[in-house]
Design a protein around this motif. Structure first.
Motif, PDB file in Angstrom:
ATOM      1  N   LEU A 128      -1.808  21.150   8.306  1.00  0.00           N
ATOM      2  CA  LEU A 128      -1.174  20.170   7.414  1.00  0.00           C
ATOM      3  C   LEU A 128      -2.241  19.283   6.773  1.00  0.00           C
ATOM      4  CD1 LEU A 128       1.898  19.274   9.642  1.00  0.00           C
ATOM      5  CD2 LEU A 128       2.024  20.296   7.360  1.00  0.00           C
ATOM      6  N   ARG A 129      -3.195  18.838   7.580  1.00  0.00           N
ATOM      7  CA  ARG A 129      -4.292  18.021   7.039  1.00  0.00           C
ATOM      8  C   ARG A 129      -5.071  18.803   5.983  1.00  0.00           C
ATOM      9  NH1 ARG A 129      -6.602  13.821   9.314  1.00  0.00           N
ATOM     10  NH2 ARG A 129      -7.533  13.754   7.248  1.00  0.00           N
ATOM     11  N   ASP A 130      -5.238  20.095   6.219  1.00  0.00           N
ATOM     12  CA  ASP A 130      -5.967  20.937   5.255  1.00  0.00           C
ATOM     13  C   ASP A 130      -5.235  21.019   3.913  1.00  0.00           C
ATOM     14  OD1 ASP A 130      -7.908  21.323   7.149  1.00  0.00           O
ATOM     15  OD2 ASP A 130      -7.225  23.331   7.745  1.00  0.00           O
ATOM     16  N   LEU A 131      -3.923  20.775   3.926  1.00  0.00           N
ATOM     17  CA  LEU A 131      -3.177  20.730   2.659  1.00  0.00           C
ATOM     18  C   LEU A 131      -3.447  19.417   1.919  1.00  0.00           C
ATOM     19  CD1 LEU A 131       0.347  22.107   3.716  1.00  0.00           C
ATOM     20  CD2 LEU A 131      -1.504  23.350   2.581  1.00  0.00           C
ATOM     21  N   ALA A 182       5.424   7.656   2.811  1.00  0.00           N
ATOM     22  CA  ALA A 182       5.529   8.135   4.186  1.00  0.00           C
ATOM     23  C   ALA A 182       6.904   8.753   4.417  1.00  0.00           C
ATOM     24  CB  ALA A 182       5.285   6.984   5.158  1.00  0.00           C
ATOM     25  N   ILE A 183       6.909   9.951   4.979  1.00  0.00           N
ATOM     26  CA  ILE A 183       8.140  10.725   5.143  1.00  0.00           C
ATOM     27  C   ILE A 183       8.352  11.049   6.621  1.00  0.00           C
ATOM     28  CG2 ILE A 183       9.326  12.863   4.461  1.00  0.00           C
ATOM     29  CD1 ILE A 183       7.163  12.973   2.103  1.00  0.00           C
ATOM     30  N   ASN A 184       9.532  10.729   7.138  1.00  0.00           N
ATOM     31  CA  ASN A 184       9.852  11.035   8.540  1.00  0.00           C
ATOM     32  C   ASN A 184      10.126  12.522   8.716  1.00  0.00           C
ATOM     33  OD1 ASN A 184      10.112   8.370  10.102  1.00  0.00           O
ATOM     34  ND2 ASN A 184      11.249   7.968   8.212  1.00  0.00           N
ATOM     35  N   ILE A 224       0.820  -1.207   0.000  1.00  0.00           N
ATOM     36  CA  ILE A 224       0.000   0.000   0.000  1.00  0.00           C
ATOM     37  C   ILE A 224       0.852   1.255   0.000  1.00  0.00           C
ATOM     38  CG2 ILE A 224      -2.111  -0.880   1.042  1.00  0.00           C
ATOM     39  CD1 ILE A 224      -0.635   0.303   3.677  1.00  0.00           C
ATOM     40  N   GLY A 225       2.071   1.130   0.463  1.00  0.00           N
ATOM     41  CA  GLY A 225       2.896   2.321   0.521  1.00  0.00           C
ATOM     42  C   GLY A 225       4.342   1.995   0.830  1.00  0.00           C
ATOM     43  N   VAL A 226       5.141   3.054   0.963  1.00  0.00           N
ATOM     44  CA  VAL A 226       6.553   2.898   1.325  1.00  0.00           C
ATOM     45  C   VAL A 226       6.933   3.971   2.340  1.00  0.00           C
ATOM     46  CG1 VAL A 226       7.325   1.868  -0.853  1.00  0.00           C
ATOM     47  CG2 VAL A 226       7.262   4.370  -0.634  1.00  0.00           C
ATOM     48  N   GLU A 227       7.821   3.613   3.262  1.00  0.00           N
ATOM     49  CA  GLU A 227       8.405   4.627   4.134  1.00  0.00           C
ATOM     50  C   GLU A 227       9.761   5.015   3.558  1.00  0.00           C
ATOM     51  OE1 GLU A 227       9.070   3.607   8.280  1.00  0.00           O
ATOM     52  OE2 GLU A 227      10.036   5.550   8.675  1.00  0.00           O
ATOM     53  N   CYS A 228      10.004   6.307   3.451  1.00  0.00           N
ATOM     54  CA  CYS A 228      11.292   6.806   2.962  1.00  0.00           C
ATOM     55  C   CYS A 228      12.286   6.819   4.111  1.00  0.00           C
ATOM     56  CB  CYS A 228      11.156   8.233   2.436  1.00  0.00           C
ATOM     57  SG  CYS A 228       9.960   8.389   1.115  1.00  0.00           S
ATOM     58  N   TRP A 249      -1.646  11.075  -1.264  1.00  0.00           N
ATOM     59  CA  TRP A 249      -0.739   9.937  -1.173  1.00  0.00           C
ATOM     60  C   TRP A 249       0.504  10.234  -0.335  1.00  0.00           C
ATOM     61  CZ3 TRP A 249      -2.344   5.331  -3.183  1.00  0.00           C
ATOM     62  CH2 TRP A 249      -3.448   5.381  -4.053  1.00  0.00           C
ATOM     63  N   ILE A 250       0.543  11.411   0.269  1.00  0.00           N
ATOM     64  CA  ILE A 250       1.699  11.781   1.094  1.00  0.00           C
ATOM     65  C   ILE A 250       1.331  11.643   2.569  1.00  0.00           C
ATOM     66  CG2 ILE A 250       3.281  13.653   1.731  1.00  0.00           C
ATOM     67  CD1 ILE A 250       3.713  12.579  -1.130  1.00  0.00           C
ATOM     68  N   GLU A 251       2.203  10.962   3.304  1.00  0.00           N
ATOM     69  CA  GLU A 251       1.970  10.793   4.743  1.00  0.00           C
ATOM     70  C   GLU A 251       3.188  11.312   5.501  1.00  0.00           C
ATOM     71  OE1 GLU A 251       0.307   6.922   6.026  1.00  0.00           O
ATOM     72  OE2 GLU A 251       2.038   6.835   7.352  1.00  0.00           O
ATOM     73  N   LEU A 252       2.954  12.149   6.493  1.00  0.00           N
ATOM     74  CA  LEU A 252       4.061  12.651   7.305  1.00  0.00           C
ATOM     75  C   LEU A 252       4.092  11.873   8.619  1.00  0.00           C
ATOM     76  CD1 LEU A 252       3.614  16.519   6.763  1.00  0.00           C
ATOM     77  CD2 LEU A 252       4.910  14.871   5.373  1.00  0.00           C
ATOM     78  N   GLU A 253       5.254  11.302   8.931  1.00  0.00           N
ATOM     79  CA  GLU A 253       5.415  10.560  10.185  1.00  0.00           C
ATOM     80  C   GLU A 253       6.018  11.466  11.238  1.00  0.00           C
ATOM     81  OE1 GLU A 253       7.450   6.830   9.989  1.00  0.00           O
ATOM     82  OE2 GLU A 253       6.174   6.063   8.377  1.00  0.00           O
ATOM     83  N   ILE A 254       5.285  11.660  12.313  1.00  0.00           N
ATOM     84  CA  ILE A 254       5.821  12.463  13.404  1.00  0.00           C
ATOM     85  C   ILE A 254       5.841  11.615  14.669  1.00  0.00           C
ATOM     86  CG2 ILE A 254       5.210  14.729  12.479  1.00  0.00           C
ATOM     87  CD1 ILE A 254       2.605  14.547  13.723  1.00  0.00           C
ATOM     88  N   THR A 255       6.748  11.927  15.576  1.00  0.00           N
ATOM     89  CA  THR A 255       6.858  11.097  16.771  1.00  0.00           C
ATOM     90  C   THR A 255       5.982  11.645  17.891  1.00  0.00           C
ATOM     91  OG1 THR A 255       8.778  12.325  17.495  1.00  0.00           O
ATOM     92  CG2 THR A 255       9.200  10.324  16.250  1.00  0.00           C
ATOM     93  N   GLU A 256       5.750  10.771  18.856  1.00  0.00           N
ATOM     94  CA  GLU A 256       4.935  11.149  20.002  1.00  0.00           C
ATOM     95  C   GLU A 256       5.491  12.376  20.707  1.00  0.00           C
ATOM     96  OE1 GLU A 256       4.623   7.386  22.058  1.00  0.00           O
ATOM     97  OE2 GLU A 256       2.790   8.074  22.999  1.00  0.00           O
TER      98      GLU A 256
END
Ligand code: C2E
Ligand code: CA
Ligand code: CA
Ligand code: CA
Length: 276
Positions: free
Chosen positions: A167-170, A113-115, A55-59, A143-150
């Motif tokens: 960010l979601r609004d983008l 997915a981008i860290n 379904i996707g890839v993490e960069c 199709w862009i997912e931003l990975e953020i930490t807790e």
């Protein structure tokens, strides 16, 4: 003995000095790494737990430095401390979005997915950078997912919620990386406009049906689903991990069991072997 002590101290000083110099050299090299084209994105596939469809890839960033491949564990903290994470993070974001756009144009879109590091997220121009990169690459942000930490989301909750919503609004998706390792209150979760939880790999490595890690994974999956979130497990290395995760209704997996992080050419081969 006193003499020896003095020598030991001097050696210690010298070693500290040598290390500081090494560090400065590394920092200087890192500074030019982008221009010298030494940074490279690897991509680790993420798959549905049942169909194993990708379904996707993490960069994941890699640095080719002096003939070696330096791990991000070694240079991301250095990049954060020195502020180099800002230009580096921009390069990562742009390169990842360009690749996502290429897959979209080829008719084989994938979630990318981008860290995002703490310092990058907190930078005053982060939102406008994301907006600008989405525009200039003409990528479909769905199709862009931003990975953020807790730890990122726990700081200054009100401001963070606003930024996450912007960010979601983008049009991008948001996931919480390394979930379960922070010291956060769970109540913040329902206030944050996120899409996905990534169960930290420390809960997956020793996963056995009925053990304590399984209890934690079970709780995270239920929590995520009750909040309407997708749940992915990372660090899935064995078929046994996969079986327990499926039993606990986790949605997606990422890990060596399915694929290691791959350079683009190898990922392309992997993708076509999966379709064939
Ligand atoms: P992360 O975001 O938690 O990434 C997952 C790490 O686990 C990656 O290490 C990945 O290669 C590794 N991994 C994947 N599958 C397995 C598995 O089955 N077993 C085990 N033991 N490990 C697995 P990597 O690529 O060395 O990255 C380490 C960390 O460096 C990342 O942790 C992330 O915090 C940071 N990082 C990597 N790339 C980037 C980037 O582009 N930007 C930023 N800001 N940070 C990055
Ligand atoms: Ca990650
Ligand atoms: Ca992670
Ligand atoms: Ca991690």
């Amino acid at each position: 003995a006193q003499q020896q002590g003095g020598n030991a101290l001097r050696y210690y000083d010298q070693e500290m000095n040598a290390r500081a110099i090494e560090r400065l050299a590394l920092e200087a090299d890192l500074r030019y790494a982008i221009e010298r084209n030494q940074l490279q994105l690897y991509f680790q596939p993420q798959a549905h737990i049942h169909s194993l469809q990708i379904i996707g890839v993490e960069c994941l960033i890699r640095w080719h430095h002096l003939g070696k491949l330096v791990s991000p564990i070694e240079f991301i903290p250095l990049a954060e401390e020195s502020g180099l994470i800002i230009p580096m993070g921009e390069w990562i974001l742009r390169t990842a979005c360009q690749q996502a756009k290429a897959w979209q144009d080829a008719g084989t879109p994938l979630i990318v997915a981008i860290n995002i590091s703490v310092r990058q997220f907190q930078h005053p121009h982060f939102l406008s950078l994301v907006r600008q990169v989405l525009q200039t690459t003409a990528v479909d942000p769905a199709w862009i997912e931003l990975e953020i930490t807790e730890s990122v989301v726990m700081q200054d909750a009100d401001h963070t919620i606003e930024l996450l919503q912007q960010l979601r609004d983008l049009g991008v998706m948001l996931s919480i990386d390394d979930f379960g390792t922070g010291y956060s209150s769970l109540s913040y979760l329902r206030r944050f406009p996120i899409n996905k939880l990534k169960i930290d790999q420390s809960f997956v490595g020793n996963l056995v049906s009925g053990n304590q890690d399984a209890a934690i994974v079970d709780a995270i999956v239920r929590l995520g689903h009750n909040l309407g979130l997708t749940v992915i497990a990372e660090g899935v290395e064995t078929e046994a991990h996969l079986a327990v995760l499926a039993q606990l209704h986790c949605d997606e997996i990422q890990g060596y069991y399915f694929s290691r992080p791959l350079p683009l050419a190898e990922l392309t081969r992997f993708l076509s072997s999966q379709i064939a």
